[in-house]
Motif scaffolding. Structure first.
Motif, PDB file in Angstrom:
ATOM      1  N   THR A 178     -18.921  36.569   4.554  1.00 46.13           N
ATOM      2  CA  THR A 178     -18.361  35.296   4.100  1.00 46.13           C
ATOM      3  C   THR A 178     -18.968  34.214   4.972  1.00 46.13           C
ATOM      4  O   THR A 178     -19.170  34.421   6.170  1.00 46.13           O
ATOM      5  N   THR A 212      -9.046  29.367   2.500  1.00 45.69           N
ATOM      6  CA  THR A 212      -9.087  29.427   1.034  1.00 45.69           C
ATOM      7  C   THR A 212      -9.699  28.129   0.540  1.00 45.69           C
ATOM      8  O   THR A 212      -9.355  27.070   1.034  1.00 45.69           O
ATOM      9  N   SER A 213     -10.618  28.231  -0.411  1.00 44.21           N
ATOM     10  CA  SER A 213     -11.240  26.984  -0.866  1.00 44.21           C
ATOM     11  C   SER A 213     -11.005  26.767  -2.357  1.00 44.21           C
ATOM     12  O   SER A 213     -10.765  27.711  -3.101  1.00 44.21           O
ATOM     13  N   ALA A 217      -9.936  28.544  -8.949  1.00 45.42           N
ATOM     14  CA  ALA A 217      -9.222  28.830  -7.700  1.00 45.42           C
ATOM     15  C   ALA A 217      -8.031  29.749  -7.963  1.00 45.42           C
ATOM     16  O   ALA A 217      -7.747  30.668  -7.188  1.00 45.42           O
ATOM     17  N   GLN A 276      -9.323  33.210  -8.345  1.00 46.40           N
ATOM     18  CA  GLN A 276      -9.913  33.798  -7.135  1.00 46.40           C
ATOM     19  C   GLN A 276      -8.908  33.973  -5.999  1.00 46.40           C
ATOM     20  O   GLN A 276      -9.025  34.895  -5.197  1.00 46.40           O
ATOM     21  N   SER A 277      -7.962  33.070  -5.874  1.00 50.66           N
ATOM     22  CA  SER A 277      -7.055  33.104  -4.714  1.00 50.66           C
ATOM     23  C   SER A 277      -5.596  33.009  -5.147  1.00 50.66           C
ATOM     24  O   SER A 277      -4.875  32.099  -4.727  1.00 50.66           O
ATOM     25  N   PRO A 283      -2.623  32.959  -1.991  1.00 50.92           N
ATOM     26  CA  PRO A 283      -2.401  31.708  -1.236  1.00 50.92           C
ATOM     27  C   PRO A 283      -1.923  30.560  -2.118  1.00 50.92           C
ATOM     28  O   PRO A 283      -1.132  29.729  -1.675  1.00 50.92           O
ATOM     29  N   LEU A 284      -2.387  30.519  -3.373  1.00 50.17           N
ATOM     30  CA  LEU A 284      -1.920  29.451  -4.263  1.00 50.17           C
ATOM     31  C   LEU A 284      -0.438  29.646  -4.605  1.00 50.17           C
ATOM     32  O   LEU A 284       0.333  28.685  -4.614  1.00 50.17           O
ATOM     33  N   ALA A 321      -3.022  25.659  -0.874  1.00 48.27           N
ATOM     34  CA  ALA A 321      -3.072  27.069  -0.473  1.00 48.27           C
ATOM     35  C   ALA A 321      -2.340  27.230   0.850  1.00 48.27           C
ATOM     36  O   ALA A 321      -2.461  26.394   1.742  1.00 48.27           O
ATOM     37  N   ASP A 331      -2.182  30.078   3.689  1.00 49.65           N
ATOM     38  CA  ASP A 331      -2.752  31.345   4.140  1.00 49.65           C
ATOM     39  C   ASP A 331      -1.893  31.958   5.227  1.00 49.65           C
ATOM     40  O   ASP A 331      -0.972  31.332   5.748  1.00 49.65           O
ATOM     41  N   GLU A 338      -4.171  37.691   7.105  1.00 45.96           N
ATOM     42  CA  GLU A 338      -5.083  37.930   5.976  1.00 45.96           C
ATOM     43  C   GLU A 338      -6.547  37.756   6.345  1.00 45.96           C
ATOM     44  O   GLU A 338      -7.435  38.142   5.573  1.00 45.96           O
ATOM     45  N   ARG A 343     -10.447  39.157   4.775  1.00 42.94           N
ATOM     46  CA  ARG A 343     -11.445  38.328   4.082  1.00 42.94           C
ATOM     47  C   ARG A 343     -12.862  38.606   4.571  1.00 42.94           C
ATOM     48  O   ARG A 343     -13.808  37.993   4.077  1.00 42.94           O
TER      49      ARG A 343
END
Ligand SMILES: Nc1nc2c(c(=O)[nH]1)N[C@H]1C(S)=C(S)[C@@H](COP(=O)(O)OP(=O)(O)OC[C@H]3O[C@@H](n4cnc5c(=O)[nH]c(N)nc54)[C@H](O)[C@@H]3O)O[C@H]1N2
Ligand SMILES: Nc1nc2c(c(=O)[nH]1)N[C@H]1C(S)=C(S)[C@@H](COP(=O)(O)OP(=O)(O)OC[C@H]3O[C@@H](n4cnc5c(=O)[nH]c(N)nc54)[C@H](O)[C@@H]3O)O[C@H]1N2
Ligand code: SF4
Ligand SMILES: [Mo]
Length: 748
Positions: free
Chosen positions: A155, A333-334, A541, A544-545, A548-549, A579, A581, A585, A589
């Motif tokens: 990453t 998280t992006s 988003a 993908q995440s 967190p969302l 998000a 986090d 976690e 990642r």
């Protein structure tokens, strides 16, 4: 008289994009008159630095573009209307595509410090043209760090938690001026004041940050690789590696240990000019840290051995186990991932590596000027000023002049716009809805869609509108494509979401035009219209995440989550936490195939051996001084603000030099000197400063801009890249050596 309404927006001068409240006033209410930090902004929470108060110099610059321009053969510009501009630009780009392929159309930019929506809309235009090669400033700063992080951790985007660390390390970074961390000055002062916390700064200058430091390693410029090699070797020798962490989360320690055992600590320290006991004290502070937060930036990333330094820095973090605990390194998280690893593809002409999708800035001129069938023949430059910001401006200008077609989308008559065949005037960041994708906070990450504060002047358009018109002129989006979405919009939000999702996911041709389809059909209030593309980004988003969302309140199916997030973005113009986090976690990642940190990168370990053994490069007697070309100061902001009057201090952008060097030359503050490099020779104004080491001089970034004044166009200060060279670049990823330019200084 200023109005009484405070309106939410953000500062656009550095990547922090602090939330602001502004009052409008002046003629037509088009001036940004009063500012205060916005306490509702979830990241900046009221923080802002002195630069934000001068933003009206951006909004009301005298070289503002307010109509499309076409260049005449003699180099002057004529005014054209938008219909002509769109018709001719799309026809010329289509002609390049039809005779040479879309790969011959290069895209540069897409956003500066606070405006990343143009880049999102431009993907539609690029796809309509089949243009796949692109770049931006990130490919002259961060691509080495991304490449290394991606190979080691799987990453690329990693940041650190300075609010909670006990040891803070800044490598070639002066956050007092350049920020890049939340509440930079407050955070730095808090670390400095607390006897239980240690601030370490590695910089050849005694910067404002270094003044606060517990340990300032004022090393010889360009010797960071030796310094880090010594620190790592000491950590190993003194048993300060976090063996339990490495056992659990990393592989391939053996080759790294072998390479570090071969490091000659005394020799490395001598190379840096720092006494070995101080280097040992630094290594112990790092090795014994409860939580180390560290940040490398341009002082090392735009310098010799930059990719090796990025590797040694990542090793330092990993070997001491400073990943995934509060106060250490995290993976945020992006909404939009701006960092990635290496592509399989290389650049078509020079065969340079493409990292994070970006061609190295330093090879673009070669990619255009080399007589090669795959050379770039057209270029779209948007929200960037590469004729000023990329190495070797003279050669870059030659390259731009060699293009069949150069289209520049900007708010002002930039150095690059002056060279364009077509200049398309954009709405400023206060005349359209805008957002930044530099969202790196943790554990609560936030996003702000800033509504526009005023309508653009007649003649300037938001980039969303420009790209929509281009895509429609290119035939990539037709009225038939828009009709079903318009019909769904009339039925209400749910029908619209369903229709949009089915064309975004179901039809690749339409998906490639998603930004334009959304912009043209999503019903939004005028002050938020350019936010339409966020609908697609929120959906991505959410897919993908999801976790967190959901923690941030955007749960349910991806559609429900995306719809709720999009609504929250619109309803909270000062920013929203998208998000949440958890530290636990972060390790999960790590996205290498086996989920472990890959410590050994064989090519870079080999480089470490080479750099360690190599004799110091003998300075060229014609250029005995080291010039750092592009320092961040109190009133610099790349070339976002062009009016020199915005600078409260350092109006001319002085060349800083040590008292010793000044005495040898026989100059004092305010004197002119001739500053020469292998590329050019220019006159600079001296500022004698005891913050500088002998033999090291420093010029600010973002000067040398042409601006209309009382007596016509005038240039203030030196444009740093008149002095830099394209071939001075990192052998692995092609990032430039702007901070270590061999130079000579003479009295005039
Ligand atoms: N005020 C202001 N803030 C900005 C910006 C701006 O234009 N103005 N630009 C923003 C952007 S785009 C970026 S990328 C960041 C960059 O932020 P920084 O990287 O912090 O900015 P610089 O001042 O370019 O470089 C940092 C330091 O590197 C040091 N340096 C020079 N040579 C060496 C060396 O050999 N070794 C080491 N260790 N250090 C060295 C310089 O003395 C300088 O203090 O700033 C952002 N913030
Ligand atoms: N020698 C040397 N060179 C450097 C550096 C250095 O330290 N030394 N630093 C490098 C770094 S880190 C960076 S980030 C780059 C920065 O360089 P660039 O990425 O080229 O960015 P800027 O110079 O800020 O140019 C931004 C342009 O966007 C325009 N603009 C502003 N708002 C809008 C808008 O809303 N829409 C549109 N379309 N245009 C807009 C501005 O007028 C300006 O022309 O410079 C790099 N170059
Ligand atoms: S320049 Fe950066 S730190 Fe200063 S107010 Fe603007 S965004 Fe915030
Ligand atoms: Mo930058």
């Amino acid at each position: 008289m200023p109005g009484t309404d405070w309106k939410p927006t953000a500062c656009i001068l550095c990547e922090c994009n602090c939330g602001l409240e502004v009052q409008l006033g002046g003629e037509g209410g088009r001036h940004l008159v009063r500012f205060r930090g916005d306490r509702r902004h979830p990241a900046s929470r009221g923080y802002a630095c002195e630069k934000a108060h001068r933003l009206d110099h951006y909004q009301n610059g005298l070289d503002r573009l307010t109509t499309p321009l076409r260049r005449r053969p003699d180099g002057t510009f004529e005014v054209i209307d938008w219909d002509t501009a769109i018709r001719e630009v799309s026809a010329r780009l289509a002609a390049v595509r039809d005779s040479h392929g879309g790969d011959a159309i290069f895209y540069y930019g897409g956003g500066g410090q606070g405006n990343h929506l143009p880049g999102a809309y431009a993907t539609a235009t690029r796809r309509a043209l089949g243009s796949t090669f692109r770049s931006s400033a990130l490919a002259q700063e961060k691509t080495g760090e991304f490449w290394v992080a991606h190979r080691m951790f799987g990453t690329a985007m990693m940041r650190a938690d300075f609010a909670h660390c006990d040891v803070a390390l800044f490598l070639g970074k002066n956050p007092w001026q350049s920020h890049s961390i939340p509440h930079a000055r407050v955070t730095l002062k808090a670390i400095a004041k607390d006897p239980a916390r240690t601030l370490i700064v590695v910089d050849p200058r005694r910067t404002e940050t270094a003044e606060l430091a517990d340990i300032h390693l004022q090393l010889r410029p360009g010797t960071d690789a030796h310094l880090l090699a010594a620190v790592l070797a000491i950590l190993l020798e003194e048993g300060l590696l976090d063996r339990a962490f490495l056992e659990a989360h990393a592989v391939d320690l053996g080759p790294v240990e072998a390479a570090l055992r071969a490091v000659n600590v005394a020799d490395c320290c001598a190379r840096t000019g720092i006494d070995e006991p101080l280097v040992r004290r630094t290594a112990r502070a790092i090795g014994n840290a409860r939580a180390l937060a560290s940040f490398e930036d341009l002082g090392v990333q735009m310098n010799r051995n930059s990719t090796l330094v990025s590797y040694l820095h990542r090793l330092l973090v990993a070997l001491t186990g400073n990943v995934g605990k509060e106060g250490t390194t995290y993976v945020p998280t992006s909404i939009v991932a701006i960092a990635g690893g290496a592509s399989r593809r290389k650049s078509p002409v020079v065969e340079a590596p493409i990292i994070s999708g970006l061609v190295p800035c330093n090879v673009i001129a070669d990619e255009i000027l080399t007589d090669h069938p795959m050379r770039y023949r057209a270029m779209i430059v948007e929200a960037a000023n590469p004729a000023h910001s990329v190495a070797d401006s003279k050669r870059f200008r030659e390259a731009l002049a060699a293009l069949d077609t150069l289209v520049v989308i900007d708010v002002a008559m930039s150095e690059t716009a002056r060279l364009a065949h077509y200049v398309l005037p954009a709405a400023t960041q206060f005349e359209k809805a805008e957002a930044t994708f530099f969202n790196f906070d943790f554990p609560r990450n936030c996003f702000q869609l800033r509504p526009r504060l005023m309508a653009p002047p007649a003649g300037a358009l938001p980039e969303a509108e420009i790209h929509a018109r281009l895509c429609q002129a290119l035939g990539a989006v037709t009225e038939e494509d828009l009709a079903p979405l318009r019909a769904a919009a009339a039925k209400g939000p749910e029908a619209y979401a369903e229709a949009a999702a089915s064309c975004l996911i179901g039809d690749p041709r339409l998906a490639s035009q998603a930004p334009v389809l959304l912009y043209r059909t999503l019903p939004l209030p005028p002050e938020a219209r350019e936010g339409a593309v966020l609908f697609a980004l929120a959906l991505r988003a959410a897919m993908q995440s999801p976790v967190p969302l959901a923690r941030a309140g955007f749960g349910g199916s991806p559609f429900e989550a995306a719809a709720a997030l999009f609504r929250a973005i619109l309803e909270n113009p000062w920013g929203v936490v998208f998000a949440v986090d958890e530290w636990s976690e972060v390790i999960g990642r790590i996205a290498t195939p086996d989920g472990k940190i890959h410590l050994a990168l064989p090519d870079l370990l080999e480089e470490l051996g080479k750099v360690g053994r190599a004799a110091p490069e003998a300075p060229d007697p014609s250029f005995p001084v080291v010039l750092s070309a592009g320092e961040r100061r109190s009133f610099t902001a790349n070339t976002i603000i062009r009016d020199p009057a915005w600078r409260r201090t350092d109006g001319e952008g002085a060349l800083r030099m040590s008292p010793g060097d000044a005495a040898t030359l026989g100059v004092v503050t305010g004197d002119p000197v001739r500053l020469s490099t292998r590329r050019d020779s220019l006159v600079a104004t001296v500022e004698v400063s005891d913050t500088m080491r002998d033999g090291h001089v420093s010029l600010p970034n973002g000067l040398g801009l042409s601006y209309p004044g009382a007596s016509g166009e005038a240039i203030t200060g030196i444009a740093p890249n008149e002095l830099t060279a394209g071939e001075d670049r990192d052998p692995f990823v092609g990032t430039p050596w702007h901070k270590g330019v061999p130079a000579r200084i003479e009295r005039v």
